[in-house]
Design an enzyme around this catalytic site. Structure first.
Site, PDB file in Angstrom:
ATOM      1  N   SER A  77     -27.092 -67.664  24.407  1.00  0.00           N
ATOM      2  CA  SER A  77     -27.272 -68.115  23.030  1.00  0.00           C
ATOM      3  C   SER A  77     -26.616 -69.473  22.863  1.00  0.00           C
ATOM      4  CB  SER A  77     -26.641 -67.111  22.061  1.00  0.00           C
ATOM      5  OG  SER A  77     -26.591 -67.622  20.747  1.00  0.00           O
ATOM      6  N   TYR A 137     -19.325 -61.719  18.557  1.00  0.00           N
ATOM      7  CA  TYR A 137     -20.513 -62.070  19.337  1.00  0.00           C
ATOM      8  C   TYR A 137     -20.338 -63.421  20.026  1.00  0.00           C
ATOM      9  CZ  TYR A 137     -25.407 -63.233  20.301  1.00  0.00           C
ATOM     10  OH  TYR A 137     -26.581 -63.600  20.913  1.00  0.00           O
TER      11      TYR A 137
END
Length: 337
Positions: free
Chosen positions: A139, A152
């Site tokens: 990501s 996260y």
């Protein structure tokens, strides 16, 4: 990908689900690993319809022994593993001091240790044969953190560091096994319907948003062409990574100003929202969520950056220009400071 055996974690929905179908279109045998049996059933049907051979295995990637057992079953039932895609996801949307230690640990176990467990199981089988590819679904948030997603972001940063270490070890050994990362933008997946959230309004991906099929195409390409250290998908990913490298303090101020509102819609959050941190949401809600989330109208079906990444000779210059443009836009957004 014809007749290759591909393992995908987090395959019941979102990017994993779309990637499973994309591999299946090439004739792959696809092992689907996830917790939610409703989603696994749906993914199995879609893989078969696309021309692939599915094998659904309910597994929690936080359990290393369960991942190892799943890998053994895959090679028994489908054949030797050629590609392993780590993609499983869990998160909590909340300020850091509102996330409990158990919740933080759980996100880390899924989004970081789940990738470690998957990579370990894959390499244990690939290295003796001196072939195979591991694809980490990363990501932009693994390069640049944002508010409200500390667990996260921390896990995705850890995946980058861990993967770089493993890559250099494989290089030292002269291994033909490859490991690569595909850095993703905001994607229209069901996670925003089921992620645990303590935000006052319904969570959303930070625009621009891309469809999961865009991410899936990048994963398949990375598995077939794992030459590069990493792939970038989406203009926002390129701009974010460049801005963080060359204008980090500006990006801090920009995210402090915009990062809360940009991750929430105008709709109030449901008071009964529990999320899927501990239990899969598809079983609890009795249906299969599929690959797409609720933001279809806003999501892009293509990424020119991902397309250029498939042609490195012309892509490098274009990505440099995109990153520079992102920094210019950031400077304007924070008033030129």
């Amino acid at each position: 990908m014809a007749d290759r055996t591909v393992v995908i974690t987090g395959a019941s929905a979102g990017i994993g689900r779309a990637a499973a179908v994309a591999f299946a279109r090439g004739g792959a045998k696809v092992a689907l690993l996830a917790r939610g049996e409703e989603g696994l059933d749906g993914a199995s049907r879609e893989v078969a319809q696309a021309g692939g051979t599915p094998l659904a295995i309910p597994v929690d990637v936080a359990d290393a022994d369960a991942v190892e057992a799943a890998a053994t079953r895959v090679e028994r039932d489908l054949g030797l593993i050629d590609v392993w895609v780590n993609n499983a996801f869990a998160s909590v949307f909340a300020p850091f001091d509102e996330i409990s230690a158990d919740e933080f640990r759980r996100v880390t176990e899924v989004c970081y240790l789940g990738f470690v467990h998957g990579t370990h199981a894959a390499l244990a089988r690939m290295k003796p044969r001196d072939r195979g590819v591991v694809v980490q679904v990363g990501s932009a948030l693994g390069e640049r953190s944002i508010p409200l997603q500390s667990a996260y972001c921390g896990a995705k940063h850890a995946v980058n560091g861990f993967t770089s270490s493993v890559r250099t070890e494989l290089m030292h050994e002269g291994s033909q096994v490859r490991i690569t990362v595909v850095q993703m933008p905001a994607v229209n997946t069901p996670q925003f319907s089921w992620v645990r959230s303590r935000l006052p309004r319904h969570p959303q991906p930070v625009p621009p948003i891309y469809q999961p099929e865009v991410a899936a195409r990048a994963v398949v390409h990375a598995a077939d062409h794992p030459r590069r250290k990493q792939y970038y998908v989406g203009a926002s990913t390129v701009a974010t990574i460049w801005a963080n490298r060359f204008a980090g303090p500006l990006l801090d101020r920009y995210l402090a100003r915009t990062g809360y509102d940009s991750q929430q819609t105008e709709q109030p959050a449901r008071p009964d929202r529990e999320g899927n941190l501990w239990h899969p949401s598809d079983g609890a809600q009795g249906h299969d969520f599929g690959a797409h989330g609720e933001f279809d109208e806003q999501a892009h079906g293509a990424s020119w950056e991902a397309a250029l990444a498939r042609h490195p000779a012309v892509g490098a210059g274009a990505l440099t220009l995109a990153g520079a443009a992102g920094i210019v836009a950031l400077r304007r957004a924070v008033g030129g400071r």
